[in-house]
Design an enzyme around this catalytic site. Sequence first.
Site, PDB file in Angstrom:
ATOM      1  N   TYR A 234      -1.965  -0.447  11.324  1.00 29.50           N
ATOM      2  CA  TYR A 234      -2.072  -1.014   9.671  1.00 29.50           C
ATOM      3  C   TYR A 234      -1.027  -0.349   8.486  1.00 29.50           C
ATOM      4  O   TYR A 234      -0.442  -1.711   7.996  1.00 29.50           O
ATOM      5  CB  TYR A 234      -2.832  -0.894   9.233  1.00 29.50           C
ATOM      6  CG  TYR A 234      -3.371  -0.347   7.191  1.00 29.50           C
ATOM      7  CD1 TYR A 234      -2.808   0.509   6.094  1.00 29.50           C
ATOM      8  CD2 TYR A 234      -3.612  -2.283   6.880  1.00 29.50           C
ATOM      9  CE1 TYR A 234      -3.709   0.076   5.172  1.00 29.50           C
ATOM     10  CE2 TYR A 234      -4.268  -1.891   5.269  1.00 29.50           C
ATOM     11  CZ  TYR A 234      -3.488  -1.432   4.590  1.00 29.50           C
ATOM     12  OH  TYR A 234      -3.207  -1.622   3.320  1.00 29.50           O
TER      13      TYR A 234
ATOM     14  N   SER B  86       1.113  -1.265  -0.226  1.00 32.30           N
ATOM     15  CA  SER B  86      -0.070   0.145  -0.343  1.00 32.30           C
ATOM     16  C   SER B  86       0.786   1.568   0.210  1.00 32.30           C
ATOM     17  O   SER B  86       1.391   1.452   0.394  1.00 32.30           O
ATOM     18  CB  SER B  86      -0.367  -0.157   0.721  1.00 32.30           C
ATOM     19  OG  SER B  86      -1.319   0.994   1.761  1.00 32.30           O
TER      20      SER B  86
ATOM     21  N   LYS C 289       1.358  -3.825   6.686  1.00 35.85           N
ATOM     22  CA  LYS C 289       2.252  -3.730   5.672  1.00 35.85           C
ATOM     23  C   LYS C 289       4.083  -3.485   4.999  1.00 35.85           C
ATOM     24  O   LYS C 289       4.807  -4.048   4.128  1.00 35.85           O
ATOM     25  CB  LYS C 289       1.756  -2.402   4.545  1.00 35.85           C
ATOM     26  CG  LYS C 289       0.578  -2.445   4.341  1.00 35.85           C
ATOM     27  CD  LYS C 289      -0.247  -3.752   3.074  1.00 35.85           C
ATOM     28  CE  LYS C 289      -1.416  -4.061   3.660  1.00 35.85           C
ATOM     29  NZ  LYS C 289      -2.072  -5.603   2.517  1.00 35.85           N
TER      30      LYS C 289
HETATM   31  C1  WQD Z   1      -9.680  10.067   0.851  1.00 33.12           C
HETATM   32  C2  WQD Z   1      -9.689  11.654   1.021  1.00 33.12           C
HETATM   33  C3  WQD Z   1      -9.844  12.324   3.075  1.00 33.12           C
HETATM   34  C4  WQD Z   1     -13.658  10.314   4.098  1.00 33.12           C
HETATM   35  C5  WQD Z   1      -6.832   5.059   2.174  1.00 33.12           C
HETATM   36  C6  WQD Z   1      -5.776   4.454   3.617  1.00 33.12           C
HETATM   37  C7  WQD Z   1      -4.756   3.471   2.332  1.00 33.12           C
HETATM   38  C8  WQD Z   1      -5.411   2.637   1.475  1.00 33.12           C
HETATM   39  C9  WQD Z   1      -6.634   3.744   1.023  1.00 33.12           C
HETATM   40  C10 WQD Z   1      -5.515  -0.003   2.106  1.00 33.12           C
HETATM   41  C11 WQD Z   1      -9.394  12.202   2.314  1.00 33.12           C
HETATM   42  C12 WQD Z   1     -11.400  12.570   2.470  1.00 33.12           C
HETATM   43  C13 WQD Z   1     -12.226  10.510   3.449  1.00 33.12           C
HETATM   44  C14 WQD Z   1     -14.482  11.471   4.394  1.00 33.12           C
HETATM   45  C15 WQD Z   1     -13.537  13.026   3.489  1.00 33.12           C
HETATM   46  N1  WQD Z   1      -6.290   1.669   2.125  1.00 33.12           N
HETATM   47  N2  WQD Z   1     -12.407  11.949   2.408  1.00 33.12           N
HETATM   48  N3  WQD Z   1     -14.551  12.179   4.093  1.00 33.12           N
HETATM   49  O1  WQD Z   1      -7.465   7.573   3.442  1.00 33.12           O
HETATM   50  O2  WQD Z   1      -6.275   7.947   0.997  1.00 33.12           O
HETATM   51  O3  WQD Z   1      -6.297   5.827   2.163  1.00 33.12           O
HETATM   52  O4  WQD Z   1      -7.507   4.072   1.528  1.00 33.12           O
HETATM   53  O5  WQD Z   1      -4.614   0.529   1.339  1.00 33.12           O
HETATM   54  O6  WQD Z   1      -3.747   2.913   3.435  1.00 33.12           O
HETATM   55  O7  WQD Z   1      -5.778   5.125   4.318  1.00 33.12           O
HETATM   56  O8  WQD Z   1      -8.375   7.507   1.666  1.00 33.12           O
HETATM   57  O9  WQD Z   1     -10.642   6.860   0.841  1.00 33.12           O
HETATM   58  O10 WQD Z   1     -10.350   7.657   3.398  1.00 33.12           O
HETATM   59  O11 WQD Z   1      -9.569   9.218   2.026  1.00 33.12           O
HETATM   60  O12 WQD Z   1     -13.020  13.912   3.338  1.00 33.12           O
HETATM   61  O13 WQD Z   1     -16.166  10.683   4.807  1.00 33.12           O
HETATM   62  O14 WQD Z   1     -10.662  11.505   0.883  1.00 33.12           O
HETATM   63  O15 WQD Z   1      -9.597  13.360   4.149  1.00 33.12           O
HETATM   64  O16 WQD Z   1      -8.266  13.000   1.695  1.00 33.12           O
HETATM   65  P1  WQD Z   1      -7.376   7.398   2.217  1.00 33.12           P
HETATM   66  P2  WQD Z   1      -9.883   8.477   1.405  1.00 33.12           P
END
Ligand code: WQD
Length: 337
Positions: free
Chosen positions: A148, A124, A152
């Site tokens: 997590y 990841s 990885k």
């Molecule tokens: C994306 C953007 C949030 C939800 C995660 C894991 C990573 C990988 C992919 C496994 C950010 C914003 C999100 C919401 C929001 N998983 N957001 N409101 O955090 O980049 O990555 O998933 O491997 O390890 O960390 O993905 O989709 O949670 O967030 O504003 O309700 O959307 O702040 O900027 P992230 P995400």
Amino acid sequence: MSILVTGGAGFIGSHTVVELINAGFEPVIADNFSNSSPVVIDRIEKITGKRPTLYTGDVRDVAFLTDIFEKENIESVIHFAGYKAVGESCEKPLMYFDNNFISTIKLLEVCEKFGVKKFVFSSSATVYGIPETVPLEEGMPLSCTNPYGRTKLVIEDMLRDIYKADNSMSIMLLRYFNPIGAHESGLIGEDPAGIPNNLLPYITQVAIGRLARLGVFGNDYPTVDGTGVRDYIHVVDLAKGHVKAIEWADKNTGCEAVNLGTGNGYSVLQIVSSFEKASGMPVPYDIKPRRDGDVAENFCDPTKAKSLLGWQAEYGIEKMCIDSWNWQKNNPNGYNN
Ligand code: WQD
């Protein structure tokens, strides 16, 4: 010869099984359905016309794994099985260490026993920690900011050590950025349990009416519009990257980390607007405080994937949003329709 796909009924796993079948491979799924549905197997058969062989059980169970390797002619492994929610890992680190580490160690022990030397690991972008600079390249410093991510990173280090001890192995460490979208049939897609942590499933559940409004976690980041920027990649592109990784392992030995992303960053508000345009559905939102652990920007340099695997992402953000909405529209309650 078969490919064992652990966690093959999951979001990325199921899309990868479809692409493996399309490429003429014979995937064997091992899944305990702790974060997926048996319905997925029926859907894969509907899409491809072939029903993948399924073994239901826990990858930490050596007897379960041994039974598979004795019955199937496993030539290589794609290891998806593992817990993957950052927030949950902070609340339950031991559960994450037990599941993610023990499953990988037991799987590798059984691979060694049966002489299986081709191993593709689901890593990841989280192994880059809080990046000093973007775009992210594979040689950049690695660190972890949550349990997590630590699983990885430590598993990557284990695999690097295993390769040093046996350089006849072929190991791929695939670093996913932000997988979204769904197969264009709308038959398989992302079906998170409970309230979604990730942006796209939250957006699609607002659009379908299961959730009222999106909370945008912060609009004061140093980015194009103040909201978080990420490298979103269509899950089918990601799946095809795994087929290329298996083809690399068939021809090469080594232990290579490879970014699987588009190299393009989109902000939360850009995603909201792209989704509204693609789906014709409004996504009402409120600006909320920043989420702990979030970084401002995170996107990759995909050059190595192109040069080493001959792979690059083909789908753009509009297709990702169209296919995400098509899945949710056809499965308002996910696989529990
Ligand atoms: C994306 C953007 C949030 C939800 C995660 C894991 C990573 C990988 C992919 C496994 C950010 C914003 C999100 C919401 C929001 N998983 N957001 N409101 O955090 O980049 O990555 O998933 O491997 O390890 O960390 O993905 O989709 O949670 O967030 O504003 O309700 O959307 O702040 O900027 P992230 P995400």
